[in-house]
Design a protein around this motif. Structure first.
Motif, PDB file in Angstrom:
ATOM      1  N   GLU A   1      59.508  15.198  55.511  1.00 48.90           N
ATOM      2  CA  GLU A   1      60.711  14.937  56.323  1.00 48.90           C
ATOM      3  C   GLU A   1      60.355  14.703  57.802  1.00 48.90           C
ATOM      4  OE1 GLU A   1      60.295  17.567  54.409  1.00 48.90           O
ATOM      5  OE2 GLU A   1      60.785  19.447  55.434  1.00 48.90           O
ATOM      6  N   ASN A   2      59.068  14.835  58.137  1.00 53.15           N
ATOM      7  CA  ASN A   2      58.616  14.550  59.505  1.00 53.15           C
ATOM      8  C   ASN A   2      57.761  13.292  59.573  1.00 53.15           C
ATOM      9  OD1 ASN A   2      59.939  16.619  60.747  1.00 53.15           O
ATOM     10  ND2 ASN A   2      58.169  17.967  60.944  1.00 53.15           N
TER      11      ASN A   2
ATOM     12  N   GLY B   1      60.445   2.498  58.771  1.00 51.25           N
ATOM     13  CA  GLY B   1      61.703   2.904  59.385  1.00 51.25           C
ATOM     14  C   GLY B   1      62.473   3.945  58.591  1.00 51.25           C
ATOM     15  N   VAL B   2      61.866   4.461  57.514  1.00 48.88           N
ATOM     16  CA  VAL B   2      62.564   5.412  56.648  1.00 48.88           C
ATOM     17  C   VAL B   2      61.705   6.669  56.469  1.00 48.88           C
ATOM     18  CG1 VAL B   2      63.617   5.758  54.372  1.00 48.88           C
ATOM     19  CG2 VAL B   2      63.615   3.483  55.421  1.00 48.88           C
ATOM     20  N   LEU B   3      62.317   7.836  56.574  1.00 44.98           N
ATOM     21  CA  LEU B   3      61.579   9.087  56.359  1.00 44.98           C
ATOM     22  C   LEU B   3      61.039   9.136  54.934  1.00 44.98           C
ATOM     23  CD1 LEU B   3      63.998  11.631  58.074  1.00 44.98           C
ATOM     24  CD2 LEU B   3      61.842  10.756  58.984  1.00 44.98           C
ATOM     25  N   ALA B   4      59.830   9.676  54.766  1.00 44.08           N
ATOM     26  CA  ALA B   4      59.222   9.763  53.438  1.00 44.08           C
ATOM     27  C   ALA B   4      60.064  10.632  52.516  1.00 44.08           C
ATOM     28  CB  ALA B   4      57.802  10.330  53.558  1.00 44.08           C
ATOM     29  N   SER B   5      60.783  11.580  53.078  1.00 48.03           N
ATOM     30  CA  SER B   5      61.617  12.456  52.260  1.00 48.03           C
ATOM     31  C   SER B   5      62.842  11.735  51.710  1.00 48.03           C
ATOM     32  CB  SER B   5      62.060  13.668  53.089  1.00 48.03           C
ATOM     33  OG  SER B   5      62.726  13.237  54.262  1.00 48.03           O
TER      34      SER B   5
ATOM     35  N   GLN C   1      69.302  12.965  62.498  1.00 47.54           N
ATOM     36  CA  GLN C   1      68.827  12.488  63.806  1.00 47.54           C
ATOM     37  C   GLN C   1      67.407  11.916  63.694  1.00 47.54           C
ATOM     38  OE1 GLN C   1      69.791  16.235  65.847  1.00 47.54           O
ATOM     39  NE2 GLN C   1      70.702  15.027  67.490  1.00 47.54           N
ATOM     40  N   LYS C   2      66.540  12.590  62.930  1.00 48.15           N
ATOM     41  CA  LYS C   2      65.178  12.075  62.757  1.00 48.15           C
ATOM     42  C   LYS C   2      65.203  10.728  62.029  1.00 48.15           C
ATOM     43  CE  LYS C   2      62.736  16.539  62.866  1.00 48.15           C
ATOM     44  NZ  LYS C   2      61.971  17.532  62.091  1.00 48.15           N
TER      45      LYS C   2
END
Lengths: 61, 61, 61, 61, 61, 61
Positions: free
Chosen positions: F49-50, F55-59, E16-17
């Motif tokens: 992950e936050n 547009g992409v999570l660092a995780s 979702q994130k």
């Protein structure tokens, strides 16, 4: 990343903000091992009438 | 410590902010057992055109 | 609106947070003339090792 | 809840902010399964002279 | 720039994130005319016991 | 006042945070002419992950 946010009373010149940005970015790079390009610094000027300590607004101290 | 940050629409008087600072600092001291000197309160005035709820700016509601 | 954000060191109980939420909401309603339902309060626990004053981390003071 | 806070350089029109508020609220509802009424969006205009990247204020780049 | 900060209760999955990050970045690019690379999104999970509305903690409602 | 807030990915040691606190407080005193005692620094560790960019999570990058 990282993001550095600096809240101060108004009254600092652009030259002071530029110098703070330069020195703090340098500290982040040297100590936290980030890159200058990844380091964002945001200044927020907080008027004295919007700031209280000891229960009293700074504009009334 | 502690730092209390209050975001409100503009329109509160200095007297209202001063009273909020006094009463909230008192609450922090009595309930959270801090000292008045350690308690910082910052007000931020958020204009209605910079605030949305329900997907609509407050300035257009 | 309004949003109140309270940063404190960890260690406050849920009872203390509940009491702070109650009293500060009451202050916002009485002094700033908002409604309880419109008043949001967010607590943030800041560990002592993430907080410095006088150039020294609180965990080392 | 949720609260979405958007920091941008000044220069966006009210129409752009209204459209962002509408689309982002929709995304929160569809993806995070909240309600529009519970979704608050706050815009903060950050002047270029208060923003640095790479150790240099944006107003001087 | 811009920086988007999203405070929500815990419970959203990484999927979702990731989807929120993708869709909100797209909205910032299309509506506010920024670039994807310049758009930073930060999620903050706020536990229910740290959130109050109507003077009552969400964990006690 | 001033309050400096530093958001970084986790992974910095206490020694690095202590050194950052020392050096940045020194910069605030020398450049912005505040006192060490008035300078508060808060670190916030933001998990990968936050955090999203492009547009992409660092995780997931």
């Amino acid at each position: 990343m990282p993001i550095v946010r600096i809240e101060m009373w108004p009254g600092r010149t652009q030259a002071q903000k530029a110098e703070l940005a330069r020195v703090i970015t340098e500290a982040m790079v040297n100590i936290a091992h980030t890159t200058p390009e990844a380091t964002i610094i945001i200044f927020e000027d907080v008027p004295r009438e919007n700031w209280a300590q000891g229960g009293v607004l700074a504009s009334e101290q």
